[in-house]
Design an enzyme around this catalytic site. Structure first.
Site, PDB file in Angstrom:
ATOM      1  N   GLY A 129       0.444  -1.346  -0.057  1.00 19.55           N
ATOM      2  CA  GLY A 129      -0.451   0.102   0.115  1.00 19.55           C
ATOM      3  C   GLY A 129       0.710   1.280  -0.104  1.00 19.55           C
ATOM      4  N   GLY A 148       2.382   2.212  -2.629  1.00 19.11           N
ATOM      5  CA  GLY A 148       2.068   2.894  -3.801  1.00 19.11           C
ATOM      6  C   GLY A 148       3.067   2.760  -4.920  1.00 19.11           C
ATOM      7  N   THR A 160       2.814  -0.066  -6.795  1.00 19.61           N
ATOM      8  CA  THR A 160       1.835   0.067  -8.152  1.00 19.61           C
ATOM      9  C   THR A 160       1.975   1.214  -8.755  1.00 19.61           C
ATOM     10  OG1 THR A 160       1.111  -2.245  -7.653  1.00 19.61           O
ATOM     11  CG2 THR A 160      -0.001  -1.336  -9.101  1.00 19.61           C
ATOM     12  N   GLU A 218     -11.468  -0.041  29.075  1.00 18.40           N
ATOM     13  CA  GLU A 218     -10.767   0.716  28.711  1.00 18.40           C
ATOM     14  C   GLU A 218      -9.860   1.683  29.169  1.00 18.40           C
ATOM     15  OE1 GLU A 218     -10.197   0.380  25.323  1.00 18.40           O
ATOM     16  OE2 GLU A 218     -11.574  -1.005  25.189  1.00 18.40           O
TER      17      GLU A 218
HETATM   18  P1  ADP Z   1       1.712  -1.083  -3.303  1.00 16.81           P
HETATM   19  O1  ADP Z   1       1.797  -1.419  -4.657  1.00 16.81           O
HETATM   20  O2  ADP Z   1       2.607  -0.379  -3.207  1.00 16.81           O
HETATM   21  O3  ADP Z   1       0.868  -2.573  -2.610  1.00 16.81           O
HETATM   22  P2  ADP Z   1      -0.672   0.781  -4.198  1.00 16.81           P
HETATM   23  O4  ADP Z   1      -0.019   1.463  -4.776  1.00 16.81           O
HETATM   24  O5  ADP Z   1      -1.438  -0.316  -4.948  1.00 16.81           O
HETATM   25  O6  ADP Z   1       0.573   0.143  -3.639  1.00 16.81           O
HETATM   26  O7  ADP Z   1      -1.390   1.887  -3.969  1.00 16.81           O
HETATM   27  C1  ADP Z   1      -2.716   1.892  -3.306  1.00 16.81           C
HETATM   28  C2  ADP Z   1      -3.682   3.498  -3.868  1.00 16.81           C
HETATM   29  O8  ADP Z   1      -2.456   3.952  -2.443  1.00 16.81           O
HETATM   30  C3  ADP Z   1      -3.106   3.297  -4.263  1.00 16.81           C
HETATM   31  O9  ADP Z   1      -3.426   3.708  -5.435  1.00 16.81           O
HETATM   32  C4  ADP Z   1      -3.863   5.253  -4.024  1.00 16.81           C
HETATM   33  O10 ADP Z   1      -4.784   5.686  -4.820  1.00 16.81           O
HETATM   34  C5  ADP Z   1      -3.183   5.759  -2.015  1.00 16.81           C
HETATM   35  N1  ADP Z   1      -1.875   5.346  -2.399  1.00 16.81           N
HETATM   36  C6  ADP Z   1      -0.249   5.264  -1.795  1.00 16.81           C
HETATM   37  N2  ADP Z   1       0.521   5.870  -2.575  1.00 16.81           N
HETATM   38  C7  ADP Z   1      -0.227   6.732  -2.671  1.00 16.81           C
HETATM   39  C8  ADP Z   1       0.669   8.130  -2.850  1.00 16.81           C
HETATM   40  N3  ADP Z   1       2.804   8.531  -2.572  1.00 16.81           N
HETATM   41  N4  ADP Z   1      -0.082   9.571  -3.329  1.00 16.81           N
HETATM   42  C9  ADP Z   1      -1.482   8.804  -3.653  1.00 16.81           C
HETATM   43  N5  ADP Z   1      -1.516   8.498  -3.077  1.00 16.81           N
HETATM   44  C10 ADP Z   1      -0.879   6.396  -2.952  1.00 16.81           C
HETATM   45 ZN    ZN Z   2      -8.434  -4.346  25.113  1.00 17.40          ZN
HETATM   46 MG    MG Z   3       1.049  -3.284  -5.380  1.00 24.33          MG
END
Ligand code: ADP
Ligand code: ZN
Ligand code: MG
Length: 646
Positions: A239, A241, A243, A458
Site C-alpha cells: 500500500g 504506492g 504499483t 478501557e
Molecule cells: P502497493 O503497490 O505498494 O501495494 P499501490 O500502488 O497499489 O500500493 O497503492 C494503492 C493505492 O494507495 C493507490 O492506488 C493510491 O490511491 C494510494 N497511494 C499509495 N501511495 C500513494 C502516494 N504516495 N500518493 C498518493 N496515493 C497513494
Molecule cells: Zn482491550
Molecule cells: Mg501493488
C-alpha cells in the site's frame, strides 16, 4: 483496546484479468453466429425457390413448343444440359427441363428462329418464338454447390459445438488463454498517472526520473556508451504506492505499460507461466520503448530454499524471466520493473547485475508526506473548512498511502450517508476510526454489566498507557462498540519513529494487558471476560517478535532466531534449532507477557481511585477526548514496582 495504526484494512482485490482475449472471443462468436444465420437464410430461400417454383417438363415437349409460334415460351436459358423456360406471361423461368440423348440441343431441333433478324422483324419474331440464350456451363460448380449446401451447415454445426464445448471448458479452467500473457496494457487512452499523483516519496521519484529520461531519449545514453538499467525493483510495504509509482513512470515517459502480477503466474498449469513470460516480453519489445511491470514478483521468485519443495512451475517462470532479461539487447528499449514487499524473500539470482540491479525503496509516508497524500485524495472532494487534515496526518503514523486513500474515500461515503453537502471534520474522524478499527456499532446493545466491564477495561488501558513513561499519550477513550471490539483506547504517537526501544515495547505490552488486569482487579478472577482476546493476541505477537527478531530476551539478549515470519524456514523444513532452544524461546515470551501483566497490575492498584473515576466518567459520557481525559489522568502516579530497571 486498540493502538491507532490502521490494521486489517481490506486490501483491494487484484484487478480482474485482462479482457482482450474475452473481447476477441465475443467478436468471434458474434461473427460466427451471423455467418451461420446468413447461411441458413440463404439455404431456405434458395432451396425453396429451386424446388417449389419450377416445374420439370420433358425436353421433347420443350422443343416442340419452341418451334411453334403459339408455344407461349418467351425465353429459354440453357446452362450446360439444363434448360430454364420462361413463359410469355412471366418474367422468371417457371419450368425446367434437361437435355437427354446425344448431340447438341440445336441438333435435336432447338433453333433460334429470330437469329440474324433486327428491328421490327426481330420484334415480331420474338413475339412468336422464344429467345434462346446459351450460358456458360457452370454445372460442375453447381454440383459442388449442391454438395456444399448440404455438407457445410453440418460442418458449421459441428465446429460450432466444438467451440461451445471449448468455451465451457475455458470457463472452468481458463485453458483457453493458454500461453497468452494476460498482461494489462495501459495505453494512452487510460487515465494517465504521473508523478503528480504520487505524493511524498521524493527520493524514490528522484531515482525513477532517470528511468523516465532514458525511456524518453535513449539515444542520449547510448551515445555516451552508458549501460541502461534493465530491471528496477520497487521495494516497500504493502500500500505504499509501488504499483502507482510504476504506472507513473510509464505515464511520465509516455510509453506503453505492460503489467502482470506474480500471483497470476501462480495459478497456471505447468509450462504456461514460462510461455506467458515469453509472450509478455515479445509484446513489450514490439512496442518498445515500453515498460514491463511484474507486480508482486515474490510470488514467483521466492528463495528456492524457502519454497519447501513445491513450486517447480514457479521456478520455470522465474527462469524464463531471467532468460528474457539476459537476452535483452542494450538498445531494446524495454525496462522491466517489478514490485515486492519482501525483498529478503527474493531469489538472489534476480538481483544480480543485468537483472533487477536497481533498487528503489518506497517507504511508509512520514507526517508531511501523509499530509500530501491526504491532500491528493481529498482533492476534488467538497470539504468543509473545519476539516483538519494536519491532525489526521498526525494521527495516522504507520499508515500507508493506500490506508490514507481509503480514509478519504470513507470520509466521502460517511458524508454522503449523513446527508452532508460537503465532508466535515466529524466525517473524517469517523472515517479514520472506521478504517482503523471498523464501523461504530451503536445498535449493538450492551447490558449495564457489560458496559461497566468495558468501561473498566478501557480505563485500564488508558491509565497504564498514561502512567508508563515510554508509552504514547492517550488521545481518546470510548466505550462505543466499533468493529469487533467493545470499546477503544487510542494512543497518539507524538512523532514518527523508525525504531522503538525495548522500554517502549515493554510499555506497549503492559498497556495492552491493562484492560484485562483492570477487569480482574474490579470484578475478581472469575469475572475475566472474553473481551480481551485481541489484546492478548497482540501481546503474544509483539512478545514473540521481540524475542525471535529483535534479540530482546533476558537470557537470549542479542540473539535472534529464524522464524516462519522471516521466511527462514517453512513447515516442511522444520525449525532449524533444537527443542531446547524452542523451549527457551517460549519461556522468554512467557516472561515478557507475565512481566507486562505484573506491571499493569501494580499501576492499576496504585491508581485505583483514578480507575474508578475514569470508568465512571466513561459510563456517563461514553467517549472522552484528550481535553476531558487530562484532568482525570493528572492525578496518577508511577509505582516503584512498575518501573523498569534501565
Ligand atoms: P502497493 O503497490 O505498494 O501495494 P499501490 O500502488 O497499489 O500500493 O497503492 C494503492 C493505492 O494507495 C493507490 O492506488 C493510491 O490511491 C494510494 N497511494 C499509495 N501511495 C500513494 C502516494 N504516495 N500518493 C498518493 N496515493 C497513494
Ligand atoms: Zn482491550
Ligand atoms: Mg501493488
Amino acid at each position: 483496546m486498540a493502538d491507532n495504526l490502521p490494521k486489517n484494512i481490506p486490501k483491494k482485490k487484484p484487478t480482474g484479468r485482462n479482457n482482450t482475449n474475452n473481447t476477441s472471443n465475443t467478436v468471434r462468436s458474434i461473427l460466427f453466429s451471423f455467418i451461420l444465420i446468413c447461411f441458413g437464410a440463404f439455404l431456405i430461400t434458395n432451396v425453396s425457390y429451386r424446388e417449389a417454383e419450377k416445374k420439370e417438363v420433358p425436353i421433347s415437349d420443350v422443343i416442340q413448343r419452341a418451334n411453334n409460334p403459339d408455344g407461349n415460351i418467351s425465353k429459354i436459358t440453357v446452362v450446360g444440359s439444363t434448360l430454364d423456360i420462361t413463359l410469355k406471361d412471366n418474367d422468371k423461368p417457371t419450368e425446367t427441363s434437361r437435355k437427354d440423348g446425344a448431340g447438341t440441343l440445336y441438333d435435336q431441333g432447338l433453333v433460334n428462329h429470330c437469329e440474324g433478324l433486327s428491328g421490327d422483324d426481330l420484334k415480331s419474331c420474338e413475339e412468336k418464338y422464344p429467345v434462346i440464350e446459351y450460358k456458360e456451363d457452370v454445372n460442375a460448380w453447381g454440383i459442388v454447390f449442391d454438395v456444399a449446401l448440404t455438407v457445410l451447415p453440418i460442418i458449421a454445426l459441428v465446429v460450432f459445438f466444438m467451440w461451445v464445448m471449448k468455451q465451457a471448458n475455458a470457463a472452468n479452467n481458463q485453458s483457453m488463454s493458454f500461453g497468452k500473457s494476460r498482461a494489462r496494457l495501459y495505453g494512452p487512452d487510460k487515465k494517465k498517472v504521473t508523478f503528480k499523483d504520487v505524493a511524498g516519496n521524493e527520493s524514490a521519484k528522484q531515482d525513477l526520473t532517470e528511468i523516465v529520461d532514458f525511456l524518453k531519449s535513449p539515444k542520449k545514453y547510448e551515445k555516451l556508451g552508458a549501460k541502461i538499467p534493465r530491471g528496477v525493483l520497487l521495494a516497500g510495504d504493502p500500500g505504499t504506492g509501488k504499483t502507482l509509482m510504476a504506472r507513473a513512470v510509464a505515464g511520465e515517459a509516455d510509453v506503453p505499460f505492460f503489467s502482470i502480477s506474480g500471483s497470476e503466474f501462480a495459478e497456471m498449469f505447468v509450462g504456461v507461466g514460462a510461455s506467458r513470460v515469453r509472450d509478455l516480453f515479445s509484446k513489450a519489445k514490439k512496442n518498445a520503448p515500453s515498460i514491463i511491470f511484474i507486480d508482486e514478483i515474490d510470488a514467483v521468485a521466492h528463495k528456492r530454499d524457502a519454497r519447501g519443495g513445491a513450486g517447480r512451475e514457479d521456478e520455470q517462470t522465474l527462469n524464463q524471466i531471467l532468460v528474457e532479461m539476459d537476452g535483452f539487447d542494450n538498445d531494446s528499449g524495454v525496462i522491466v520493473m517489478a514490485a515486492t514487499n519482501r525483498v529478503d524473500m527474493l531469489d538472489k539470482a534476480l538481483l544480480r547485475p543485468g537483472r533487477f540491479d536497481r533498487h528503489v525503496n518506497v517507504t511508509l509516508p512520514e507526517r508531511k508526506d501523509r499530509l500530501e497524500i491526504l491532500k491528493v485524495h481529498f482533492k476534488g472532494k467538497p470539504i468543509e473548512e473545519d476539516v483538519d487534515l494536519e491532525a489526521l496526518a498526525k494521527k495516522t503514523a504507520g499508515s500507508s498511502g493506500a490506508d490514507l486513500a481509503n480514509i478519504a474515500n470513507e470520509a466521502a461515503i460517511t458524508a454522503a450517508r449523513e446527508g452532508h453537502k460537503a465532508i466535515s471534520n466529524s466525517d473524517v474522524v469517523e472515517a479514520f476510526e472506521r478504517v482503523a478499527i471498523g464501523p461504530e456499532r451503536k445498535s449493538k446493545v450492551m447490558n449495564e454489566k457489560e458496559r461497566k466491564i468495558t468501561a473498566y477495561h478501557e480505563a485500564g488501558h488508558a491509565i497504564v498507557g498514561h502512567v508508563l513513561p515510554d508509552s504514547d499519550p492517550v488521545h481518546k477513550v470510548t466505550i462505543i462498540p466499533r468493529g469487533s471490539t467493545g470499546g477503544v483506547t487510542w494512543f497518539l504517537p507524538p512523532e514518527d519513529r523508525s525504531y522503538k526501544s525495548i522500554y517502549e515495547l515493554k510499555d506497549i505490552l503492559a498497556r495492552a494487558m491493562g484492560g484485562r488486569v483492570a477487569e480482574k482487579l474490579i470484578f475478581g478472577t472469575d469475572a475475566v471476560t472474553t473481551g480481551a482476546s485481541s489484546d492478548l493476541r497482540n501481546v503474544a505477537e509483539l512478545a514473540k517478535s521481540m524475542i525471535v527478531e529483535e534479540g530482546m530476551g533476558s537470557e537470549t539478549r542479542n540473539l535472534v532466531f529464524p522464524s516462519e515470519a522471516t521466511g527462514y524456514y517453512t513447515i516442511t523444513t522444520g525449525k532449524p534449532y533444537s527443542e531446547k532452544t524452542a523451549e527457551t524461546i517460549d519461556g522468554e515470551i512467557k516472561k515478557l507477557s507475565s512481566e507486562a501483566a505484573a506491571r499493569a497490575e501494580s499501576v492499576l492498584k496504585a491508581n485505583k481511585a483514578v480507575l474508578d473515576k475514569l470508568a465512571e466518567e466513561l459510563l456517563a459520557h461514553e467517549t472522552l477526548e484528550e481535553a476531558e481525559l487530562e484532568p482525570i489522568l493528572k492525578n496518577t502516579k508511577l509505582p516503584e514496582a512498575a518501573k523498569l530497571y534501565k
